[in-house]
Scaffold this active site. Sequence first.
Site, short mmCIF file in Angstrom:
data_model
loop_
_atom_site.label_atom_id
_atom_site.label_comp_id
_atom_site.label_asym_id
_atom_site.label_seq_id
_atom_site.Cartn_x
_atom_site.Cartn_y
_atom_site.Cartn_z
CG ASP A 137 3.02 -5.61 2.63
OD1 ASP A 137 2.51 -5.05 3.63
OD2 ASP A 137 2.36 -6.04 1.68
CG HIS A 144 -5.03 -11.57 3.87
ND1 HIS A 144 -5.74 -11.43 2.70
CD2 HIS A 144 -3.72 -11.67 3.52
CE1 HIS A 144 -4.89 -11.42 1.67
NE2 HIS A 144 -3.66 -11.57 2.14
CD GLU A 209 -2.83 -7.98 -0.60
OE1 GLU A 209 -1.88 -7.55 0.08
OE2 GLU A 209 -2.90 -9.16 -1.02
CD GLU A 211 -0.86 -4.49 3.17
OE1 GLU A 211 0.12 -4.06 3.81
OE2 GLU A 211 -0.77 -5.32 2.24
CG ASP A 243 0.37 -4.89 -1.27
OD1 ASP A 243 1.03 -4.50 -2.24
OD2 ASP A 243 0.49 -6.02 -0.75
NE ARG A 247 -5.02 -10.59 -4.92
CZ ARG A 247 -4.38 -10.28 -3.79
NH1 ARG A 247 -3.15 -10.73 -3.57
NH2 ARG A 247 -4.96 -9.52 -2.90
CD GLN A 250 0.10 -12.51 -4.91
OE1 GLN A 250 -0.80 -11.72 -5.19
NE2 GLN A 250 0.37 -12.84 -3.66
CE LYS A 263 1.09 -8.85 -3.05
NZ LYS A 263 -0.06 -8.59 -2.16
CB THR A 267 2.40 0.67 -2.40
OG1 THR A 267 2.92 -0.59 -2.84
CG2 THR A 267 1.83 0.52 -0.99
CD GLU A 384 -8.84 -12.02 2.29
OE1 GLU A 384 -9.12 -12.33 3.46
OE2 GLU A 384 -8.19 -11.00 2.00
#
Lengths: 438, 438
Positions: A137, A144, A209, A211, A243, A247, A250, A263, A267, A384
């Site tokens: 990744d 971002h 996420e 992507e 993805d 959080r 993480q 993560k 996926t 975000e």
Amino acid sequence: MALAMIDETHDPARTSWVPGADAHADFPIQNLPLGVFSREGEDPRGGIAIGNNILDLAALALSGLLEGEAMAAASAAAAPALNAMLALGAGPRQALRRRVSALLATGAPEREQVEPLLVPMAEATMHLPAHVSDYTDFYVGIHHATNIGSLFRPDNPLLPNYKHVPIGYHGRASTIRPSSVPVIRPQGQTKAPDADAPSFGPVKRLDYELELGVWLAAGNDLGTPVPIARASDLVAGITLLNDWSARDVQAWEYQPLGPFLAKNFLTTVSPWIVTMEALAPFRRPQPSRPEGDPQPLPYLWDETDQREGALSLDLEVFLSSAAMREKGLAPMRLSHGPASAMYWTIAQMVAHHASNGCQMQTGDLLGSGTISGPEEGSQGSLMEITRAGKQPVDLPTGETRTFLEDGDELSLTGHFHAENAVSIGFGECRGVVAPARI
Amino acid sequence: MALAMIDETHDPARTSWVPGADAHADFPIQNLPLGVFSREGEDPRGGIAIGNNILDLAALALSGLLEGEAMAAASAAAAPALNAMLALGAGPRQALRRRVSALLATGAPEREQVEPLLVPMAEATMHLPAHVSDYTDFYVGIHHATNIGSLFRPDNPLLPNYKHVPIGYHGRASTIRPSSVPVIRPQGQTKAPDADAPSFGPVKRLDYELELGVWLAAGNDLGTPVPIARASDLVAGITLLNDWSARDVQAWEYQPLGPFLAKNFLTTVSPWIVTMEALAPFRRPQPSRPEGDPQPLPYLWDETDQREGALSLDLEVFLSSAAMREKGLAPMRLSHGPASAMYWTIAQMVAHHASNGCQMQTGDLLGSGTISGPEEGSQGSLMEITRAGKQPVDLPTGETRTFLEDGDELSLTGHFHAENAVSIGFGECRGVVAPARI
């Protein structure tokens, strides 16, 4: 890139005899993406999407309608994964595309022979298009990276290496799944900033996420870098990629070696590979680097790649809660923006990855990293959009969201647009959050 | 762990009729590790090491000497990778071990039938024992983490999560190779602290890392964690592992997502899987955590694992330069220490990895992270031994080393020792540094 020319398969005047295909937002005859499907009780095998149908490549290979390279490609695709077909290279892949385009075109004399080879998508289950060899990744979405960095370092959001190095890290291949596989809420070890000690349980800050995923058709020998001018030749095509991210896990685990359990629980990819051939009309010059940004080192710089390395692609994210679906409300658009916010091109990602001699292989999957636009409403993650959970999003039911709740459905879409070209898309990339298995 | 009992295959009085096997430091009849080998012009297939010979499992399966589970295991091992054999589980693996031990034991009536099934190691090329599904590298060597951390944060070397989380990150499966594959010096993007801009070229700070590798025989369903009490059941056995590292690339690239090109150019493993069965006599209680260290969370805690989760294993690292070999000088020992410096057990690594529902699979490889002892002379990387290049090592030729030079050979060894048990080892885990391919 170098290999894909605009030819008769992109002709906007070409239509298909397959009912509804011309009006299909994702799969008109100009797309012809590659995937693996099965019907109940049948083995998975390769197929090509056309409208709401799938052309069965295993059956096509037996039909007598193919020869030469196109026949070789379809025969190799009569397998539960397309690795062998992709490994044949661009020649057979392009030959199959040209032949299938002709067979599906309005007025094709072979129509009666091809019609029985179509499978309605409604009867099919989609699988991963290929066995994932390794998954990496990247982090090429500069807005971002800036948005996330500014949550931690408001004055200096981008780290010093960002504009020199296409930052990437390894991910987990075993947990990549096609669209619609449920997102089981993971459990994990987390520690709130004000807690004395960590605890273990269902994660509270489940995020997505947005992507792009890049499938490789070919690789290199161990120890031999891939020059940037040839990096695009390794690429089979692209998909959407989600993805999924925890959080809270993480934040606690990622120092010093990067994200891991935050993560690797799942996926999701859209199950169709939109090939480099299909993308040819949508290639654009990579946006100029802002004044003052460094010139990339020579191993990352190619003039052709700069002229053709970006894509004219709009991306959208939709959310619907269980309550919204119960009330028959349409999914709410969470974000919308162009894919042009990639600071590094796909070729730069590939050339960097192999620059130390790392062996790339058929079936490798590369994620772009989250793609966010610079404006409000174009951000590719809830982290975000909600400013790390501080600014909830209002749903039409009166519910609010900071992160994903059980029952939420999150879906990504993407559409390529260009003048004098028929728009194409990826198909579904969605998942519904299921409760943790405690 | 729970599955492996001490039985007649560990009897220190048992000897082998294979010439030299009893005196072999690594492969006496008590070891019987699994690997994949080939002779020139032949297909790779499974084998078992005995002294300086390999028992050909493909030939053994056809010999009429096996039945039942042992036959099933040998038949599955007649393949270029042992994944199918490992996936059969501990029962067939143990049955094959017991039968092979009996066939190779002094006085075995089948000796004349077995002798033709032995292949001298000198005639064989070793391959990876299994296809690597996914590769994860942990960081359980607490003295290594402390040593590396103290180079950056002398007052606070360990990060706050270290004693709560078995820190790990994903690595690259495609570049794992068996012992003896050359270490081509990678090129990479680096930036000296005092340089204005980064540059690209052969790396200058090439290092090794002494680790254990753990091969998994089984996995779990996506979304379903593995309880710690059952985590050991997933393990087939262990190897030595060298996580070659480019420290100058690592320093520039690793923020914010962790090491990437600094590590993924090559990882070397010893080619034999020393099985959990062979390890049974060498299991030891995990050392008590120092006073004041936190109690692990329940998902990481199992009393049986604490009683049996450590290994009585001595590790050594040897270096020889090209000039040393030219002069006939013996390799110089760079470090020597016990493997007991692992803060987390193998079962804790597995249980943590799957705690979020991440799918583990047959053929997964887990690295322990660098294993360093607390004292001088027991450190598992040049980064530690030379204090990041500030204190060179003297070689017997008068040469000095801060990091590895072209022509250097680096080799790892490991030996298990216990009272009332015959010592066993891993075989070779070495590599010679070759010049960069520019």
